[in-house]
Design a protein around this motif. Structure first.
Motif, mmCIF file in Angstrom:
data_model
loop_
_atom_site.group_PDB
_atom_site.id
_atom_site.type_symbol
_atom_site.label_atom_id
_atom_site.label_comp_id
_atom_site.label_asym_id
_atom_site.label_seq_id
_atom_site.Cartn_x
_atom_site.Cartn_y
_atom_site.Cartn_z
ATOM 1 N N SER A 99 0.832 -1.211 0.000
ATOM 2 C CA SER A 99 0.000 0.000 0.000
ATOM 3 C C SER A 99 0.865 1.258 0.000
ATOM 4 O O SER A 99 0.597 2.208 -0.731
ATOM 5 N N TRP A 100 1.895 1.237 0.829
ATOM 6 C CA TRP A 100 2.796 2.381 0.876
ATOM 7 C C TRP A 100 3.460 2.587 -0.476
ATOM 8 O O TRP A 100 3.574 3.719 -0.962
ATOM 9 N N ASP A 102 2.388 1.850 -3.409
ATOM 10 C CA ASP A 102 1.416 2.434 -4.347
ATOM 11 C C ASP A 102 1.272 3.938 -4.107
ATOM 12 O O ASP A 102 1.229 4.720 -5.065
ATOM 13 N N ARG A 103 1.206 4.350 -2.840
ATOM 14 C CA ARG A 103 1.114 5.776 -2.527
ATOM 15 C C ARG A 103 2.392 6.501 -2.953
ATOM 16 O O ARG A 103 2.339 7.619 -3.483
ATOM 17 N N TRP A 104 3.523 5.866 -2.749
ATOM 18 C CA TRP A 104 4.801 6.445 -3.134
ATOM 19 C C TRP A 104 4.845 6.666 -4.633
ATOM 20 O O TRP A 104 5.213 7.736 -5.121
ATOM 21 N N SER A 107 2.686 9.533 -5.622
ATOM 22 C CA SER A 107 3.237 10.835 -5.264
ATOM 23 C C SER A 107 4.347 11.249 -6.234
ATOM 24 O O SER A 107 4.515 12.422 -6.533
ATOM 25 N N GLU A 112 0.347 13.675 -5.484
ATOM 26 C CA GLU A 112 0.233 14.331 -4.168
ATOM 27 C C GLU A 112 1.009 15.616 -4.132
ATOM 28 O O GLU A 112 1.977 15.831 -4.715
#
Length: 112
Positions: A99-100, A102-104, A107, A112
């Protein structure tokens, strides 16, 4: 190559701390990929090799031995490979990292 195990010196650490042993094991080329592919269920050797982008059979065999010695993978009676309970727990522990990541990625793409 010796399979990393808690309580024994491992790559990058002489302490043998469980986390360092796990990082050594998962840091080996293809180990995480094998765990990832087996989380969907049991696979035969050739099917697993194909799902791992056709990695060499010798490397796949070596990694399966290491993951087996580490207690994460076992061979079924039908000569398929599957995660053990410990292997499934390892995959579940890695889910937050997925999950992290994917967010990374989002961004870095300007999300983001």
């Amino acid at each position: 190559m010796v399979t990393p195990k808690p309580g024994q010196p491992v790559r990058g650490s002489t302490t043998g701390r469980p986390l360092m042993a796990a990082l050594d094991l998962f840091g080996r080329r293809w180990c995480l990929r094998i765990v990832w592919e087996l989380q969907v269920g049991t696979l035969g050797f050739r099917a697993l090799q194909q799902r791992c982008d056709g990695m060499s059979s010798s490397v796949l065999r070596q990694r399966l031995v290491e993951l087996g010695e580490a207690g994460l993978v076992h061979q079924t009676g039908e000569s398929h490979y599957a995660l053990t309970t410990l292997g499934r727990e390892a995959f579940d522990a890695l889910r937050p990292l997925v999950s992290w990541a994917d967010r990374w990625a989002a961004s870095l793409d300007g999300g983001e």
